[in-house]
Design a protein around this motif. Structure first.
Motif, PDB file in Angstrom:
ATOM      1  N   THR A  96      39.373  28.456  48.267  1.00  4.77           N
ATOM      2  CA  THR A  96      40.373  27.655  47.876  1.00  4.77           C
ATOM      3  C   THR A  96      41.258  28.503  46.725  1.00  4.77           C
ATOM      4  O   THR A  96      40.643  29.638  46.021  1.00  4.77           O
ATOM      5  CB  THR A  96      39.993  26.481  47.119  1.00  4.77           C
ATOM      6  OG1 THR A  96      38.933  26.964  45.975  1.00  4.77           O
ATOM      7  CG2 THR A  96      39.165  25.615  47.840  1.00  4.77           C
ATOM      8  N   VAL A  97      42.537  28.441  46.743  1.00  6.87           N
ATOM      9  CA  VAL A  97      43.263  29.234  45.768  1.00  6.87           C
ATOM     10  C   VAL A  97      44.494  27.991  45.548  1.00  6.87           C
ATOM     11  O   VAL A  97      45.168  27.410  46.329  1.00  6.87           O
ATOM     12  CB  VAL A  97      44.022  30.267  46.127  1.00  6.87           C
ATOM     13  CG1 VAL A  97      44.588  30.127  47.735  1.00  6.87           C
ATOM     14  CG2 VAL A  97      45.080  30.730  45.514  1.00  6.87           C
ATOM     15  N   LYS A  98      44.704  27.534  44.214  1.00  7.77           N
ATOM     16  CA  LYS A  98      45.560  26.766  43.844  1.00  7.77           C
ATOM     17  C   LYS A  98      45.725  25.365  44.654  1.00  7.77           C
ATOM     18  O   LYS A  98      44.605  24.830  44.540  1.00  7.77           O
ATOM     19  CB  LYS A  98      47.141  27.260  43.768  1.00  7.77           C
ATOM     20  CG  LYS A  98      47.272  28.480  42.775  1.00  7.77           C
ATOM     21  CD  LYS A  98      48.838  29.123  43.159  1.00  7.77           C
ATOM     22  CE  LYS A  98      48.685  30.089  42.062  1.00  7.77           C
ATOM     23  NZ  LYS A  98      50.372  30.627  42.151  1.00  7.77           N
ATOM     24  N   ASP A  99      46.499  25.107  45.233  1.00  6.12           N
ATOM     25  CA  ASP A  99      46.588  23.567  45.994  1.00  6.12           C
ATOM     26  C   ASP A  99      46.273  23.782  47.419  1.00  6.12           C
ATOM     27  O   ASP A  99      46.488  22.966  48.286  1.00  6.12           O
ATOM     28  CB  ASP A  99      47.815  22.870  45.867  1.00  6.12           C
ATOM     29  CG  ASP A  99      49.111  24.026  46.261  1.00  6.12           C
ATOM     30  OD1 ASP A  99      48.854  25.021  46.513  1.00  6.12           O
ATOM     31  OD2 ASP A  99      50.204  23.311  46.457  1.00  6.12           O
ATOM     32  N   LYS A 100      45.810  25.251  47.960  1.00  6.44           N
ATOM     33  CA  LYS A 100      45.453  25.300  49.349  1.00  6.44           C
ATOM     34  C   LYS A 100      43.878  25.661  49.565  1.00  6.44           C
ATOM     35  O   LYS A 100      43.027  25.922  48.790  1.00  6.44           O
ATOM     36  CB  LYS A 100      46.062  26.501  49.888  1.00  6.44           C
ATOM     37  CG  LYS A 100      47.750  26.078  49.981  1.00  6.44           C
ATOM     38  CD  LYS A 100      48.266  27.130  50.601  1.00  6.44           C
ATOM     39  CE  LYS A 100      48.276  28.323  50.338  1.00  6.44           C
ATOM     40  NZ  LYS A 100      49.066  29.487  50.992  1.00  6.44           N
ATOM     41  N   ALA A 101      43.395  25.233  50.685  1.00  4.16           N
ATOM     42  CA  ALA A 101      41.883  25.669  51.221  1.00  4.16           C
ATOM     43  C   ALA A 101      41.927  26.396  52.443  1.00  4.16           C
ATOM     44  O   ALA A 101      42.708  26.113  53.455  1.00  4.16           O
ATOM     45  CB  ALA A 101      41.271  24.397  50.981  1.00  4.16           C
ATOM     46  N   PHE A 102      41.193  27.452  52.478  1.00  9.69           N
ATOM     47  CA  PHE A 102      41.016  27.835  53.873  1.00  9.69           C
ATOM     48  C   PHE A 102      39.525  27.323  54.336  1.00  9.69           C
ATOM     49  O   PHE A 102      38.310  27.530  53.690  1.00  9.69           O
ATOM     50  CB  PHE A 102      40.652  29.564  53.582  1.00  9.69           C
ATOM     51  CG  PHE A 102      40.668  30.322  54.931  1.00  9.69           C
ATOM     52  CD1 PHE A 102      41.949  30.490  55.587  1.00  9.69           C
ATOM     53  CD2 PHE A 102      39.575  30.848  55.251  1.00  9.69           C
ATOM     54  CE1 PHE A 102      42.008  31.081  56.677  1.00  9.69           C
ATOM     55  CE2 PHE A 102      39.535  31.594  56.487  1.00  9.69           C
ATOM     56  CZ  PHE A 102      40.852  31.909  57.174  1.00  9.69           C
ATOM     57  N   ILE A 103      39.477  26.915  55.613  1.00  6.93           N
ATOM     58  CA  ILE A 103      38.364  25.802  56.047  1.00  6.93           C
ATOM     59  C   ILE A 103      38.336  26.331  57.492  1.00  6.93           C
ATOM     60  O   ILE A 103      39.008  27.062  58.191  1.00  6.93           O
ATOM     61  CB  ILE A 103      38.743  24.463  56.152  1.00  6.93           C
ATOM     62  CG1 ILE A 103      40.166  23.900  57.124  1.00  6.93           C
ATOM     63  CG2 ILE A 103      39.394  23.947  54.782  1.00  6.93           C
ATOM     64  CD1 ILE A 103      40.407  22.573  57.131  1.00  6.93           C
ATOM     65  N   ASN A 104      37.163  26.067  57.957  1.00 10.02           N
ATOM     66  CA  ASN A 104      36.801  26.076  59.406  1.00 10.02           C
ATOM     67  C   ASN A 104      35.761  24.926  59.732  1.00 10.02           C
ATOM     68  O   ASN A 104      35.303  24.451  58.980  1.00 10.02           O
ATOM     69  CB  ASN A 104      36.125  27.382  59.386  1.00 10.02           C
ATOM     70  CG  ASN A 104      36.253  27.929  61.053  1.00 10.02           C
ATOM     71  OD1 ASN A 104      36.593  27.024  62.013  1.00 10.02           O
ATOM     72  ND2 ASN A 104      36.021  29.259  61.410  1.00 10.02           N
ATOM     73  N   GLY A 105      35.605  24.593  60.957  1.00 15.55           N
ATOM     74  CA  GLY A 105      34.865  23.638  61.554  1.00 15.55           C
ATOM     75  C   GLY A 105      34.858  23.072  62.695  1.00 15.55           C
ATOM     76  O   GLY A 105      35.643  23.797  63.467  1.00 15.55           O
ATOM     77  N   ALA A 106      34.914  21.752  62.973  1.00 17.24           N
ATOM     78  CA  ALA A 106      35.218  21.153  64.400  1.00 17.24           C
ATOM     79  C   ALA A 106      36.638  20.614  64.516  1.00 17.24           C
ATOM     80  O   ALA A 106      37.264  19.610  64.588  1.00 17.24           O
ATOM     81  CB  ALA A 106      34.234  19.757  64.309  1.00 17.24           C
TER      82      ALA A 106
END
Length: 374
Positions: A334-344
């Motif tokens: 996460t950084v500030k108001d964003k997130a780096f995600i992975n999944g389904a």
């Protein structure tokens, strides 16, 4: 018409009125045909990335290149203090002075001894010269000449000793003046006027000007990726400065398990000795995932998070509809108001970017906008 007929007629009228009233009530309770209403959501499209930028901050402190406890090389009583805490000084400026009366008295004594020695030297040299002349006439023996030469050499040695003592006395008088070793600011005064100070006891703490450095510890793997002379970003309070790595320690701190960097800051940096400093370091991490706003995530189960994906409804009767699907995802960074995600989730799928509290899984919605975001 008899009374019985009248009563029957009235009952029939009342019955007909009741039937009419009941029919009217039934007509008013008939449901009206109303078109269904669907929630409108903000949607964005997922785009996959092969890596992300990982920003780290490492803390340290601001220290001047030279922070010195300045004191006398001699013991003595402080006779004058010319500066105090907060004063700016120049190299060679006098900061304090010791009482030198004993040294001046010693100097006078040595000067007198040198004068007496010089008189003895002159007499011994004259005597030797006369004896050399008399030797040619046979009036002076070799023994007498040797004794006179020995006396003359002894007086010359005494002259050298006295001159060395006078030089040492002069150096002590000079060192009774405490001079600034470099340009800087007095941060602290530790002795007062009239105090007797011991040898080497610091009178002032002097912080050097225009040599501001940040000492910051970083992990070993980060230190191995850095080099002397490399530019780095250093933050002090809310100010960012472009610094240069002046040195990298060759030793691991046994407490913090970090390697200390010495970073030189610009001379114009508005910092104070001892302040906290932070070094920003950015790494590229190879990992596939998707950038989404934090407002697109909601709590899941077993440490996971959920994102609402829009699935198109086949042949909708009321225009373009989407069904809300709950998908499990993992937050990688996460950084500030964003997130780096992975999944389904998959690339190019539409997801709800905000307002998740108004939705439930399986709900039919309409899409307000389709904006690509990275």
């Amino acid at each position: 018409m008899n009374t019985q007929s009248v009563l029957i007629h009235r009952k029939m009228v009342m019955l007909l009125a009741a039937v009419s009233l009941l029919s009217a009530c039934q007509d008013s309770d008939m449901p009206l045909s109303v078109a269904p209403s669907y929630q409108t959501v903000n949607a964005q499209e997922l785009h996959i990335d092969d890596n992300y930028q990982f920003n780290q901050e490492f803390s340290g402190s601001i220290r001047s290149g030279n922070t010195t406890g300045v004191g006398f090389e001699l013991a003595g009583k402080i006779n004058a203090l010319t500066v105090d805490s907060g004063d700016s000084v120049k190299q060679g400026q006098r900061l304090a002075k010791l009482d030198t009366r004993l040294l001046l008295a010693e100097k006078n004594e040595l000067t007198a001894s040198i004068s007496q020695n010089q008189a003895d030297l002159d007499l011994a040299q004259t005597t030797l010269n006369r004896s050399l002349g008399l030797q040619q006439q046979g009036y002076v023996s070799e023994q007498q000449l040797d004794e006179q030469r020995g006396q003359l050499n002894s007086l010359k040695a005494a002259s050298n000793r006295l001159n060395a003592a006078l030089l040492a006395n002069q150096l002590k008088i000079e060192k009774s003046d405490l001079l600034a070793p470099f340009d800087g600011v007095i941060s602290k005064r530790t002795h007062n006027l009239g105090e007797v100070v011991s040898l080497g006891s610091p009178v002032y703490t002097l912080i050097e000007d225009n040599n501001i450095q940040a000492y910051i510890g970083v992990p070993v793997d980060i230190a191995n990726q850095l080099s002397t002379g490399q530019s780095v970003d250093v933050r002090v309070r809310n100010q960012h400065y472009q610094g240069k790595i002046a040195g990298i320690s060759a030793e691991l701190n046994p407490v913090t398990r970090t390697v200390e960097l010495r970073v030189t800051l610009p001379p114009s940096a508005d910092v104070i000795n001892g302040e906290l400093s932070y070094l920003s370091y950015q790494q590229t991490i190879a990992s596939q995932g998707y950038w989404v706003p934090l407002s697109a995530l909601t709590d899941g189960v077993r440490g996971l998070w959920n994102i609402y994906v829009l699935s198109p409804v086949a042949n909708p009767a009321d225009g373009e509809l989407y069904q809300v699907e709950r998908r499990d995802v993992e937050i990688i960074y996460t950084v500030k108001d964003k997130a780096f995600i992975n999944g389904a989730i998959n690339s190019n799928e539409q997801y709800v970017s905000q307002g998740l509290h108004k939705l439930v899984a399986g709900q039919l919605v309409t899409q307000q906008a389709q904006l690509a975001t990275r």
